[in-house]
Write a protein that holds these residues in place. Structure first.
Motif, short mmCIF file in Angstrom:
data_model
loop_
_atom_site.label_atom_id
_atom_site.label_comp_id
_atom_site.label_asym_id
_atom_site.label_seq_id
_atom_site.Cartn_x
_atom_site.Cartn_y
_atom_site.Cartn_z
N GLU A 30 -11.54 20.36 -2.54
CA GLU A 30 -10.36 19.57 -2.91
C GLU A 30 -10.75 18.11 -2.94
O GLU A 30 -11.22 17.57 -1.92
CB GLU A 30 -9.27 19.78 -1.86
N LEU A 31 -10.55 17.47 -4.08
CA LEU A 31 -10.93 16.06 -4.22
C LEU A 31 -9.70 15.17 -4.15
O LEU A 31 -8.80 15.26 -4.99
CB LEU A 31 -11.67 15.83 -5.54
N TYR A 32 -9.69 14.30 -3.15
CA TYR A 32 -8.67 13.25 -3.01
C TYR A 32 -9.30 11.95 -3.52
O TYR A 32 -10.44 11.64 -3.14
CB TYR A 32 -8.30 13.05 -1.54
N VAL A 33 -8.56 11.20 -4.30
CA VAL A 33 -9.08 9.91 -4.76
C VAL A 33 -8.14 8.80 -4.30
O VAL A 33 -6.93 8.83 -4.58
CB VAL A 33 -9.24 9.86 -6.29
N ILE A 34 -8.70 7.86 -3.57
CA ILE A 34 -7.93 6.69 -3.11
C ILE A 34 -8.20 5.55 -4.09
O ILE A 34 -9.34 5.11 -4.25
CB ILE A 34 -8.33 6.28 -1.69
N VAL A 35 -7.15 5.11 -4.76
CA VAL A 35 -7.24 4.09 -5.81
C VAL A 35 -6.90 2.73 -5.18
O VAL A 35 -5.85 2.58 -4.54
CB VAL A 35 -6.27 4.43 -6.96
N ALA A 36 -7.78 1.76 -5.38
CA ALA A 36 -7.61 0.44 -4.74
C ALA A 36 -6.33 -0.25 -5.19
O ALA A 36 -5.98 -0.23 -6.38
CB ALA A 36 -8.81 -0.45 -5.07
N ARG A 37 -5.63 -0.86 -4.25
CA ARG A 37 -4.46 -1.67 -4.56
C ARG A 37 -4.88 -2.93 -5.29
O ARG A 37 -5.93 -3.52 -4.98
CB ARG A 37 -3.75 -2.08 -3.26
N ASP A 38 -4.04 -3.40 -6.20
CA ASP A 38 -4.35 -4.64 -6.93
C ASP A 38 -4.72 -5.77 -5.97
O ASP A 38 -5.71 -6.48 -6.16
CB ASP A 38 -3.14 -5.10 -7.77
N ARG A 39 -3.90 -5.94 -4.93
CA ARG A 39 -4.08 -7.10 -4.06
C ARG A 39 -5.36 -7.00 -3.21
O ARG A 39 -5.80 -7.99 -2.66
CB ARG A 39 -2.85 -7.29 -3.17
N ASN A 40 -5.91 -5.80 -3.11
CA ASN A 40 -7.11 -5.64 -2.28
C ASN A 40 -8.41 -5.77 -3.07
O ASN A 40 -9.48 -5.68 -2.47
CB ASN A 40 -7.08 -4.28 -1.56
N VAL A 41 -8.33 -5.95 -4.37
CA VAL A 41 -9.55 -6.11 -5.18
C VAL A 41 -9.91 -7.59 -5.16
O VAL A 41 -9.32 -8.41 -5.85
CB VAL A 41 -9.35 -5.62 -6.63
N LYS A 42 -10.87 -7.94 -4.30
CA LYS A 42 -11.18 -9.35 -4.07
C LYS A 42 -12.62 -9.70 -4.38
O LYS A 42 -12.96 -10.86 -4.53
CB LYS A 42 -10.88 -9.72 -2.61
N HIS A 43 -13.49 -8.69 -4.47
CA HIS A 43 -14.91 -8.94 -4.67
C HIS A 43 -15.27 -9.02 -6.16
O HIS A 43 -16.40 -9.22 -6.52
CB HIS A 43 -15.74 -7.84 -4.01
N LYS A 44 -14.27 -8.84 -7.02
CA LYS A 44 -14.47 -8.96 -8.47
C LYS A 44 -13.13 -9.38 -9.05
O LYS A 44 -12.14 -9.42 -8.34
CB LYS A 44 -14.97 -7.62 -9.05
N PRO A 45 -13.08 -9.72 -10.37
CA PRO A 45 -11.79 -10.16 -10.92
C PRO A 45 -10.71 -9.09 -10.73
O PRO A 45 -11.01 -7.90 -10.68
CB PRO A 45 -12.09 -10.37 -12.41
N ARG A 46 -9.47 -9.54 -10.62
CA ARG A 46 -8.36 -8.60 -10.51
C ARG A 46 -8.38 -7.59 -11.65
O ARG A 46 -8.74 -7.93 -12.77
CB ARG A 46 -7.01 -9.36 -10.57
N PRO A 47 -7.99 -6.35 -11.38
CA PRO A 47 -8.05 -5.32 -12.44
C PRO A 47 -7.18 -5.70 -13.66
O PRO A 47 -6.16 -6.36 -13.51
CB PRO A 47 -7.47 -4.08 -11.76
N ILE A 48 -7.62 -5.26 -14.84
CA ILE A 48 -6.82 -5.41 -16.06
C ILE A 48 -5.57 -4.53 -15.96
O ILE A 48 -4.47 -4.95 -16.30
CB ILE A 48 -7.64 -4.97 -17.30
N ILE A 49 -5.76 -3.30 -15.52
CA ILE A 49 -4.69 -2.31 -15.51
C ILE A 49 -4.02 -2.32 -14.13
O ILE A 49 -4.71 -2.24 -13.12
CB ILE A 49 -5.27 -0.90 -15.79
N PRO A 50 -2.69 -2.40 -14.08
CA PRO A 50 -1.98 -2.42 -12.80
C PRO A 50 -2.20 -1.12 -12.00
O PRO A 50 -2.47 -0.06 -12.58
CB PRO A 50 -0.50 -2.56 -13.20
N GLU A 51 -2.03 -1.22 -10.69
CA GLU A 51 -2.40 -0.10 -9.80
C GLU A 51 -1.66 1.20 -10.13
O GLU A 51 -2.26 2.27 -10.08
CB GLU A 51 -2.17 -0.50 -8.33
N ASP A 52 -0.38 1.13 -10.46
CA ASP A 52 0.35 2.37 -10.73
C ASP A 52 -0.23 3.10 -11.94
O ASP A 52 -0.30 4.33 -11.97
CB ASP A 52 1.83 2.10 -11.00
#
Lengths: 153, 153
Positions: A30-52
């Motif tokens: 069973e594979l669970y995937v934890i997707v990073a929250r927008d506000r927690n992406v700090k080591h690279k530019p903020r994601p293009i696509i919103p977290e939801d």
């Protein structure tokens, strides 16, 4: 049932993401995937696509059994809830497996940490390269050309 | 087994694509997706993502049973091979269902043509809007700002 956790931002999905998830899934049932929250992406530019939306697209991929957003303050909280047998790291994730393993033990989590190799140097298997290509092929110079084109396509 | 065919470019995958494929799949048992060849995309800018990669990502989505590239010269050839019961059109695909149905009949294809509705006006459910957002958030002005930033992130 052997539970696997994979994690990441998964911005602008590409085959490198898919390979990481497929290889992760092979390590268990069973594979669970934890997707990073927008506000927690700090080591690279903020994601293009919103977290939801990143969550929704990851959940739609065949290897993925469960997808969830990360915790905004404590990255170990969802891992405590899932209690995985294995946590996989992508080839470009900066965690040191030994340090992560130690941090897991300090929280009484016994998951093994496994690094998944890279997918090779394929052209657009990187969100950053997709961004570059968008800018090169559709950026200001492309738009200037479009505006002088008299044919309305 | 009721076979469904969906078609499209599927550049920069987003939930609008996913919705179209999920709704298409509901109409039958087996969903075939015909992914447009790079050279055949003429009514809008060439795709950002090359055809092989678009194919690979579409094939990885849960509703999709089979994904294949379109024919470069005859759009009906793969449809003749699949012999679907239904062909679905996305809400922004320009075909007139009546004209398409007539063309299918001329090739002795009895597929019903069904238009799938839009997914609503969500922010990034359009490849074009994702491209716009990349340019707005990572284009020349973003890169200029990065270059003057003394902190190496």
């Amino acid at each position: 049932m052997r539970r696997i956790v994979a994690t990441g931002t998964f911005d602008l999905l590409h085959p490198g993401h898919l390979y990481y998830l497929q290889e992760s899934k092979k390590l268990g049932d069973e594979l669970y995937v934890i997707v990073a929250r927008d506000r927690n992406v700090k080591h690279k530019p903020r994601p293009i696509i919103p977290e939801d939306q990143r969550l929704q697209m990851v959940a739609a991929l065949k290897p993925v059994d469960h997808a969830l957003l990360g915790d905004t303050t404590d990255m170990f909280r969802p891992i405590e809830a899932i209690r995985p047998d294995v946590i996989t790291l992508g080839f470009n994730q900066n965690f040191d497996p030994a340090v992560l393993t130690e941090a897991l033990r300090a929280r009484s989590l016994s998951a093994e940490v496994v690094r998944i190799g890279g997918y090779g140097d394929r052209v657009l298997c990187s969100s950053r390269r997709i961004v570059q290509r968008v800018i090169e092929t559709r950026g200001p110079s492309f738009r200037a050309a479009q505006n002088t084109d008299s044919e309305g396509l």
